[in-house]
Scaffold this active site. Structure first.
Site, short mmCIF file in Angstrom:
data_model
loop_
_atom_site.label_atom_id
_atom_site.label_comp_id
_atom_site.label_asym_id
_atom_site.label_seq_id
_atom_site.Cartn_x
_atom_site.Cartn_y
_atom_site.Cartn_z
N ARG A 47 0.86 -1.18 0.00
CA ARG A 47 0.00 0.00 0.00
C ARG A 47 0.90 1.23 0.00
O ARG A 47 2.11 1.13 0.14
CB ARG A 47 -1.04 0.02 1.13
CG ARG A 47 -0.75 -0.69 2.38
CD ARG A 47 0.15 -0.01 3.41
NE ARG A 47 0.00 1.42 3.44
CZ ARG A 47 0.98 2.27 3.66
NH1 ARG A 47 2.23 1.83 3.85
NH2 ARG A 47 0.80 3.56 3.70
N GLY A 48 0.27 2.40 -0.19
CA GLY A 48 1.05 3.61 -0.38
C GLY A 48 1.11 3.88 -1.88
O GLY A 48 1.36 2.96 -2.68
N ALA A 49 0.90 5.14 -2.26
CA ALA A 49 0.67 5.46 -3.67
C ALA A 49 1.80 5.00 -4.61
O ALA A 49 1.55 4.23 -5.56
CB ALA A 49 0.39 6.96 -3.81
N ARG A 90 -7.22 -0.16 -7.09
CA ARG A 90 -7.65 0.83 -6.09
C ARG A 90 -7.89 2.15 -6.84
O ARG A 90 -7.17 2.45 -7.80
CB ARG A 90 -6.58 1.02 -4.99
CG ARG A 90 -6.46 -0.21 -4.08
CD ARG A 90 -5.57 0.06 -2.87
NE ARG A 90 -6.23 0.89 -1.88
CZ ARG A 90 -5.61 1.38 -0.79
NH1 ARG A 90 -4.32 1.14 -0.60
NH2 ARG A 90 -6.25 2.13 0.09
N GLN A 198 -2.08 2.30 9.94
CA GLN A 198 -0.77 2.37 9.28
C GLN A 198 0.24 3.13 10.14
O GLN A 198 1.43 2.84 10.11
CB GLN A 198 -0.90 3.08 7.92
CG GLN A 198 -1.63 2.31 6.85
CD GLN A 198 -3.09 2.66 6.80
OE1 GLN A 198 -3.70 3.03 7.80
NE2 GLN A 198 -3.69 2.56 5.62
N ASP A 239 -2.02 10.95 -2.16
CA ASP A 239 -2.35 9.88 -3.11
C ASP A 239 -2.73 10.44 -4.47
O ASP A 239 -2.62 9.75 -5.49
CB ASP A 239 -3.49 9.03 -2.56
CG ASP A 239 -2.98 8.19 -1.40
OD1 ASP A 239 -2.91 8.72 -0.27
OD2 ASP A 239 -2.60 7.03 -1.64
N ASN A 249 -5.38 12.47 0.56
CA ASN A 249 -4.48 11.61 1.34
C ASN A 249 -5.34 10.83 2.33
O ASN A 249 -6.56 10.98 2.38
CB ASN A 249 -3.40 12.46 2.04
CG ASN A 249 -2.32 11.61 2.66
OD1 ASN A 249 -1.76 10.73 1.99
ND2 ASN A 249 -2.01 11.82 3.92
N LYS A 250 -4.69 10.02 3.13
CA LYS A 250 -5.38 9.15 4.09
C LYS A 250 -6.42 9.91 4.90
O LYS A 250 -6.19 11.04 5.32
CB LYS A 250 -4.32 8.53 5.02
CG LYS A 250 -4.83 7.58 6.07
CD LYS A 250 -5.71 6.49 5.51
CE LYS A 250 -5.07 5.69 4.40
NZ LYS A 250 -6.05 4.89 3.62
O1 MRU Z 1 -4.56 3.26 2.08
P1 MRU Z 1 -3.08 3.42 1.99
O2 MRU Z 1 -2.34 2.88 3.17
O3 MRU Z 1 -2.53 2.96 0.67
O4 MRU Z 1 -2.88 5.00 2.03
C1 MRU Z 1 -1.59 5.54 1.93
C2 MRU Z 1 -1.57 6.99 2.16
O5 MRU Z 1 -2.57 7.63 2.31
C3 MRU Z 1 -0.23 7.64 2.09
O6 MRU Z 1 -0.21 8.76 2.92
C4 MRU Z 1 -0.03 8.06 0.64
O7 MRU Z 1 0.01 6.97 -0.21
C5 MRU Z 1 1.09 8.96 0.40
S1 MRU Z 1 2.75 8.43 0.70
C6 MRU Z 1 3.02 7.06 -0.06
#
Ligand code: MRU
Length: 354
Positions: A47-49, A90, A198, A239, A249-250
């Site tokens: 996970r993470g963009a 996603r 996370q 993201d 973002n999250k």
């Molecule tokens: O749902 P996730 O864990 O994939 O969300 C990730 C985030 O929101 C991060 O802050 C985002 O991807 C930016 S840094 C990689």
């Protein structure tokens, strides 16, 4: 301290650190097919963009391997179907679409090679390039961002944006690590980041491993810390960033930005240019993923809410550009007004730093 290598491709398979198991166990999840990659992205093994973009790129390479025995008329359509599923794994992080589009272009360029090993080798090379590209970007972001961090800063961050989420040192967390390594004496409050935790499971683990002083807080503690003047700056990842600077973002990031605005705390977003959706005019147009109610009603498989309760579980929110002090990219730090600053980053608008 050895850097975390969260993804590695060799012997025709993608190995991912299984982020669902951390911090209790450090296990590897193997993707042998492109469908394994789709599963890994959807289920948040990875996970993470930027990380999901790179994983999807290797998924495309694995599809070319799987379909290498097909005849030319079947190969193209089978590949397009696989790329489509990877792209839709996603919906919010645009790095996923960016990486799959890059793989689609490589596929087009390789069609003259016909199916067979040659197309696979071409796509694998492109996936390696995506991984190397994102690694290089996050290294630069860390350098640019560290320059914004004052000595002794107490930093608040949200979600996980380090080497698990991004090839290389990370975005927001890459900045924090670079400031720490530069001897700035920083310390961090990490939001636990409900519902997937996370921050608790990954960020606290990653910072602790790096020797960065970290204090874990429930998400709801941030307001008290900011009111009490305990936070020097907030830095988060993104993201998807719209052309006007609105940043998805999250979930919970928007709330932090509103608090930072109220209490005069600088609020930084760190993201590579691959996270900018130049065709998206504003945050209103960003698709926000909604995830399973189980993420809210259970913790580690234990039910914490009445059976059948209605749940609303958006995975992301949008921070308005007006709440963002600056955006740190691999091309430099941009500040409001974001419209022209972002337009200058558009591919073809001129390379180099800002
Ligand atoms: O749902 P996730 O864990 O994939 O969300 C990730 C985030 O929101 C991060 O802050 C985002 O991807 C930016 S840094 C990689």
């Amino acid at each position: 301290m050895n850097p975390i290598i969260a993804m590695e491709y060799s012997d025709d398979r993608l190995r991912l650190v299984d982020q669902r198991r951390l911090p209790g166990a450090y296990e590897t999840f193997e993707c042998r097919t492109w469908r394994d990659c789709v599963f890994a992205i959807k289920d948040m093994v990875v996970r993470g963009a930027p990380a999901i973009g790179a994983a999807a790129a290797y998924g495309a390479a694995l599809a070319a391997l799987e379909y290498s025995a097909l005849g030319a008329p079947e190969f193209g359509p089978a590949m397009r179907a696989a790329l489509g599923e990877l792209r839709r794994a996603r919906p919010t992080a645009v790095n996923l679409m960016w990486a799959v589009d890059r793989m689609a272009a490589a596929l087009d360029a390789s069609l003259g090679l016909g199916p067979g090993r040659a197309a696979y080798e071409r796509l694998k090379a492109e996936a390696d390039a995506v991984l190397a590209d994102e690694t290089d970007r996050s290294e630069r972001i860390a350098e640019y961002g560290a320059a914004l961090v004052p000595d002794g800063a107490v930093i608040l961050t949200h979600c996980n944006t380090g080497s698990l989420a991004v090839p290389g040192p990370g975005t927001a967390l890459g900045i924090i690590k670079a400031a720490h390594r530069a001897g700035k004496g920083v310390s961090v409050y990490a939001d636990e980041t409900r519902p997937r935790l996370q921050g608790a499971r990954l960020t606290a683990w990653e910072l602790d491993r790096e020797g960065v002083p970290v204090t874990l807080i429930a998400d709801s503690v941030a307001a008290t810390l900011m009111r009490d003047g305990k936070i020097s700056l907030v830095v988060v990842g993104a993201d998807r960033i719209a052309a006007n600077g609105d940043a998805a973002n999250k979930i919970g990031t928007f709330m932090l930005s509103a608090l930072a605005e109220r209490y005069g705390v600088p609020f930084y977003v760190a993201a590579p240019v691959s996270t900018i959706d130049f065709g998206c005019p504003s945050g209103d147009a960003i698709a926000i993923e909604e995830r399973s109610p189980d993420e809210v009603t259970t913790i580690e498989g234990v039910r914490v809410a009445p059976a059948g309760v209605r749940v609303y579980n958006p995975a992301f929110d949008v921070t308005p550009a007006g709440n963002i002090t600056a955006i740190v990219t691999e091309r430099g730090v941009i500040r409001p007004p974001y419209g022209p600053a972002i337009a200058a980053l558009r591919p073809g608008a001129g390379e180099g730093t800002l």
